[in-house]
Design an enzyme around this catalytic site. Structure first.
Site, PDB file in Angstrom:
ATOM      1  N   LYS A  53       0.789  -1.225   0.000  1.00 43.09           N
ATOM      2  CA  LYS A  53       0.000   0.000   0.000  1.00 43.09           C
ATOM      3  C   LYS A  53       0.828   1.286   0.000  1.00 43.09           C
ATOM      4  O   LYS A  53       0.360   2.324  -0.480  1.00 43.09           O
ATOM      5  CB  LYS A  53      -0.945   0.009   1.204  1.00 43.09           C
ATOM      6  CG  LYS A  53      -2.108  -0.965   1.108  1.00 43.09           C
ATOM      7  CD  LYS A  53      -3.169  -0.464   0.162  1.00 43.09           C
ATOM      8  CE  LYS A  53      -4.434  -1.297   0.253  1.00 43.09           C
ATOM      9  NZ  LYS A  53      -5.513  -0.769  -0.607  1.00 43.09           N
ATOM     10  N   SER A 303       0.690 -10.105  -0.908  1.00 39.79           N
ATOM     11  CA  SER A 303       0.474  -8.656  -0.844  1.00 39.79           C
ATOM     12  C   SER A 303       0.685  -8.020   0.511  1.00 39.79           C
ATOM     13  O   SER A 303       0.892  -6.809   0.594  1.00 39.79           O
ATOM     14  CB  SER A 303      -0.936  -8.323  -1.347  1.00 39.79           C
ATOM     15  OG  SER A 303      -1.918  -8.965  -0.558  1.00 39.79           O
TER      16      SER A 303
END
Length: 403
Positions: A53, A303
């Site tokens: 992110k 991720s």
């Protein structure tokens, strides 16, 4: 709607060159054996803040003008976006306020605060937290930083795709955890622009899967229930920007069960020595569930790795149960000295490790002089589980239930 260009993603990569880590691409023998071709993991769980992110958040904040920077930024997140915005704002000297759900995990709250953000724990669920963050932005003039639905965010996330092709130029398939679609949109835009023949596959938790219905309808569809252990991809509705990219560029979108997510997390931890969160292992779960869709070499994006240690303990047990490594039995015994010792001795001979034992004498199904024993065991897999139950029965023990 215009899709983000390869030039914009390359520009984002330059902006991020001194900010993010170039995360490693790790080969997985166990997944390669499962698929029948090479499988690699793109380890964004090793990124700064523990997830991808930061890439999109930094690119988004860096594009703000002086007036917007002076007004500060506000975001809403259960964890990873919160930390990405907090660190990006700190690096750029921008004041940040991050709204997090009231039940956000303490490690994620503490990490977000440590990166310099003012944290407000408000809202019972993320959708409520998001509304409160937008109200704060409207009231104060702060710039709201959407977690996925903005071209600058997509450009930042797209740098993951560029790195994959630089590290593995001949990749055949790229598999990506998918919530709102920011990561897969950016990755697909980068990968398809360089090598359009590469298959890009998204993976959602089946208990929070808005994309299949949205793609079928041809427009974003909102779902009401997003209860999944994979909170990082529990998004109720795709965005307009991400929908345009996914519908144009992504080859397939699949869903995986909670059990598959647990197994994938345990596999990463036990066999690959990689700590990941449930959302982070969705691509691995997709490979385990649908190896037929993979064209080797395959890359799974891992991720994120921000997992609460208490949840990790629960998920390890859940994953071991799903993999046939735990067995809970109820065995009926005569209520006399030596009965339990005989059962435990038999289990020892069967190489089953006893974890917990509990007696019950109050069941209406019990005859006088009988006792039920609830016993939890560690086993070596599904075949061993079946062997244990069969041998206990053969030895004369009454097994009344198993799970």
């Amino acid at each position: 709607m215009h899709l983000i260009s390869l030039d914009r993603i390359h520009a984002a990569a330059k902006e991020l060159s001194d900010v993010v880590r170039r995360t490693p691409l790790a080969h997985s023998r166990v997944l390669s054996d499962h698929v029948g071709g090479d499988v690699h993991l793109k380890c964004e769980n090793l990124q700064r803040t523990g997830a991808f992110k930061l890439r999109g958040a930094y690119v988004r904040l860096r594009a703000l003008d002086e007036r917007q920077r002076a007004a500060g930024v506000v975001a809403a997140s259960a964890g990873n976006h919160a930390q990405g915005v907090a660190l990006a704002a700190s690096l750029l000297g921008i004041r940040s306020t991050v709204f997090m759900p009231e039940r956000a995990t303490l490690p994620k709250l503490a990490a977000t605060q440590s990166y310099g953000a003012t944290v407000r724990a408000e809202g019972a669920v993320l959708s409520e937290t998001l509304s409160l963050a937008k109200e704060h932005a409207d009231r104060t003039g702060a710039e709201f930083i959407h977690p996925f639905d903005h071209p600058d965010v997509l450009a930042g996330q797209g740098t993951v795709g560029l790195e994959i092709l630089e590290q593995l130029p001949h990749a055949g398939t790229v598999v990506v955890p998918t919530g709102g679609g920011g990561l897969i949109s950016g990755v697909a835009a980068a990968v398809k622009a360089v090598r359009p023949q590469v298959r890009v596959i998204g993976v959602q938790a089946e208990q929070a899967a808005a994309w299949p219905a949205s793609l079928e309808r041809g427009a974003p569809v909102r779902i009401e229930d997003t209860r999944t252990m994979a909170d990082g991809i529990a998004v109720a509705e795709p965005g307009e920007v991400t929908f345009a990219h996914v519908s144009a560029l992504v080859d397939d979108m699949i869903t995986v069960s909670e059990q598959a997510l647990s197994r994938a997390l345990l596999l990463c931890l036990e066999r690959m020595k990689l700590v990941a969160e449930p959302a982070g292992v969705a691509a691995v779960a997709g490979i385990l569930e649908r190896p037929d869709l993979m064209t080797a070499p395959t890359v799974a994006v891992l991720s994120g790795g921000n997992i609460d240690p208490l949840l990790l303990l629960q998920l390890i047990r859940h994953g071991m149960t799903s993999a046939g490594r735990y067995l809970s039995l109820r065995v009926r015994l005569p209520d006399r000295p030596g009965s339990l010792a005989g059962l435990v001795a038999q289990l020892g001979d069967l190489a089953a490790n006893v974890l917990d034992i509990e007696h019950s004498r109050i069941s209406g199904a019990l005859a006088l002089g009988e006792v039920d024993v609830e016993i939890s065991l560690e086993t070596r897999g599904p075949e061993h589980r079946e062997h244990v139950v069969a041998e206990l029965t053969r030895a004369g023990f009454t097994v009344t239930s198993e799970r």
